[in-house]
Design an enzyme around this catalytic site. Structure first.
Site, PDB file in Angstrom:
ATOM      1  N   HIS A   1       1.591   3.813   1.994  1.00 29.44           N
ATOM      2  CA  HIS A   1       2.149   4.509   3.383  1.00 29.44           C
ATOM      3  C   HIS A   1       3.797   4.201   3.294  1.00 29.44           C
ATOM      4  O   HIS A   1       4.350   3.152   2.600  1.00 29.44           O
ATOM      5  CB  HIS A   1       1.609   3.930   4.505  1.00 29.44           C
ATOM      6  CG  HIS A   1       0.364   4.054   5.094  1.00 29.44           C
ATOM      7  ND1 HIS A   1      -0.444   3.742   5.915  1.00 29.44           N
ATOM      8  CD2 HIS A   1      -0.255   5.356   4.453  1.00 29.44           C
ATOM      9  CE1 HIS A   1      -1.599   4.188   6.113  1.00 29.44           C
ATOM     10  NE2 HIS A   1      -1.712   5.292   5.154  1.00 29.44           N
TER      11      HIS A   1
ATOM     12  N   ASN B   1      -2.271   2.800  13.301  1.00 30.99           N
ATOM     13  CA  ASN B   1      -2.791   4.437  12.480  1.00 30.99           C
ATOM     14  C   ASN B   1      -3.982   4.055  11.736  1.00 30.99           C
ATOM     15  O   ASN B   1      -3.946   3.364  10.639  1.00 30.99           O
ATOM     16  CB  ASN B   1      -1.395   4.311  11.573  1.00 30.99           C
ATOM     17  CG  ASN B   1      -1.688   5.546  10.598  1.00 30.99           C
ATOM     18  OD1 ASN B   1      -2.437   6.259  10.898  1.00 30.99           O
ATOM     19  ND2 ASN B   1      -0.807   5.769   9.725  1.00 30.99           N
TER      20      ASN B   1
ATOM     21  N   HIS C   1       1.032  -1.179  -0.019  1.00 33.69           N
ATOM     22  CA  HIS C   1       0.029  -0.020  -0.110  1.00 33.69           C
ATOM     23  C   HIS C   1       0.903   1.205  -0.105  1.00 33.69           C
ATOM     24  O   HIS C   1       2.056   1.014   0.029  1.00 33.69           O
ATOM     25  CB  HIS C   1      -0.994  -0.112   1.183  1.00 33.69           C
ATOM     26  CG  HIS C   1      -0.428   0.407   2.565  1.00 33.69           C
ATOM     27  ND1 HIS C   1      -0.166  -0.915   3.329  1.00 33.69           N
ATOM     28  CD2 HIS C   1      -0.496   1.466   3.139  1.00 33.69           C
ATOM     29  CE1 HIS C   1       0.269  -0.191   4.370  1.00 33.69           C
ATOM     30  NE2 HIS C   1      -0.009   1.081   4.515  1.00 33.69           N
TER      31      HIS C   1
ATOM     32  N   ASP D   1       5.929   3.072   5.398  1.00 33.48           N
ATOM     33  CA  ASP D   1       6.698   1.801   5.458  1.00 33.48           C
ATOM     34  C   ASP D   1       6.435   0.883   4.563  1.00 33.48           C
ATOM     35  O   ASP D   1       7.211  -0.559   4.745  1.00 33.48           O
ATOM     36  CB  ASP D   1       5.822   1.245   7.140  1.00 33.48           C
ATOM     37  CG  ASP D   1       4.266   1.105   6.934  1.00 33.48           C
ATOM     38  OD1 ASP D   1       3.697   1.493   6.073  1.00 33.48           O
ATOM     39  OD2 ASP D   1       3.934   0.529   7.890  1.00 33.48           O
TER      40      ASP D   1
ATOM     41  N   HIS E   1      -6.886  -0.999   6.501  1.00 28.64           N
ATOM     42  CA  HIS E   1      -6.053  -0.280   7.116  1.00 28.64           C
ATOM     43  C   HIS E   1      -5.812   0.987   5.960  1.00 28.64           C
ATOM     44  O   HIS E   1      -5.794   2.066   6.575  1.00 28.64           O
ATOM     45  CB  HIS E   1      -4.707  -0.967   7.273  1.00 28.64           C
ATOM     46  CG  HIS E   1      -3.656  -0.015   7.422  1.00 28.64           C
ATOM     47  ND1 HIS E   1      -3.089   0.408   8.741  1.00 28.64           N
ATOM     48  CD2 HIS E   1      -2.356   0.440   6.547  1.00 28.64           C
ATOM     49  CE1 HIS E   1      -2.168   0.921   8.383  1.00 28.64           C
ATOM     50  NE2 HIS E   1      -1.653   1.154   7.174  1.00 28.64           N
TER      51      HIS E   1
HETATM   52 ZN   LIG Z   1       2.296  -0.086   8.580  1.00 30.78          ZN
END
Ligand SMILES: [Zn+2]
Length: 237
Positions: free
Chosen positions: A95, A187, A93, A97, A156
């Site tokens: 993000h 988050n 995804h 990280d 998420h």
């Molecule tokens: Zn993450």
């Protein structure tokens, strides 16, 4: 003598400066390894899990280091341990990280992929972007390794996908799946909890009896899917 003193004090110095390892590599099974890097989240070092697998055409990465200082050490470790070059990287995804290292890997000639939905989000949010994108669930064959991507719906993040290795029954969940060590959903800035719950159920139905479920953060022992479902049920009114 000087060298001895250096060797004696160097690890202590490292411990004092940096209590967490910069890059941790944990063998999972066969040719699969979980690699973990750390970054500051709300003032605490938080581990982020990614995966690499060895094929006869080179190594593949699922997600990049969160700590971009670990991109080259990761490539070096894979070369030193296995004599393999990394040839492919897929971000699950948008993000940081999952995507922070994409530019670094692209610049080294590694083929980088994400879904086209993730690419759109990366553009919109100013995150590094993969070179190639796929519009729907896709089966990849890299050397002798086969794996498929699955978009279960929003969770998420609006674009989160999971990756399934059918032969090894490994479900790589990224941040879509919470660790059994997590007591909360983490988050939620781009999360959609009601749809996430449906998406987890869909994933459970699609991938029966995974042998390993790899979570985006913290330990991946146990049934992360069931735990995510429980956390979502607790969170929802
Ligand atoms: Zn993450």
């Amino acid at each position: 003598m000087k060298a001895c003193v250096f060797l004696l004090f160097f690890p202590i110095y490292l411990l004092a400066q940096n209590p967490t390892p910069a890059l941790k590599i944990t063998p999972l099974t066969g040719d699969f390894y979980v690699y973990t890097t750390y970054n500051d989240y709300k003032g605490e070092p938080v581990p982020s899990n990614s995966l690499y697998a060895l094929t006869d055409a080179g190594a593949i990465l699922l997600d990049t280091p969160w700590d971009t200082a670990q991109c080259q050490p990761l490539l070096d470790s894979i070369r030193a341990r296995h004599g393999k070059e990394v040839v492919f990287c897929l971000s699950t995804h948008f993000h940081a990280d999952r995507t922070a290292g994409l530019d670094y890997f692209k610049a080294r000639g590694i083929r980088t992929y994400s879904s086209c939905l993730t690419l759109d989000w990366c553009r919109r949010e100013g995150e590094p972007q993969a070179q190639f994108c796929f519009a729907k669930d896709t089966t990849f064959r890299i050397g002798n390794l086969r794996f498929e991507t699955f978009y279960p719906g929003e969770g998420h993040a609006p674009d989160n996908i999971v990756v399934w290795f059918p032969k090894e029954k490994i479900l790589y969940g990224g941040c879509f799946i919470k660790s059994t060590e997590s007591t909360g959903l983490g988050n939620l800035s781009h999360a959609n909890p009601p749809v996430w719950l449906k998406a987890v159920k869909k994933t459970k139905r699609k991938y029966r009896k995974p042998r390993h479920i790899i979570t985006g953060h913290f330990g991946w022992q146990g049934d992360g899917l069931r735990h995510t479902q429980a956390l979502l049920k607790k969170h929802l009114p």
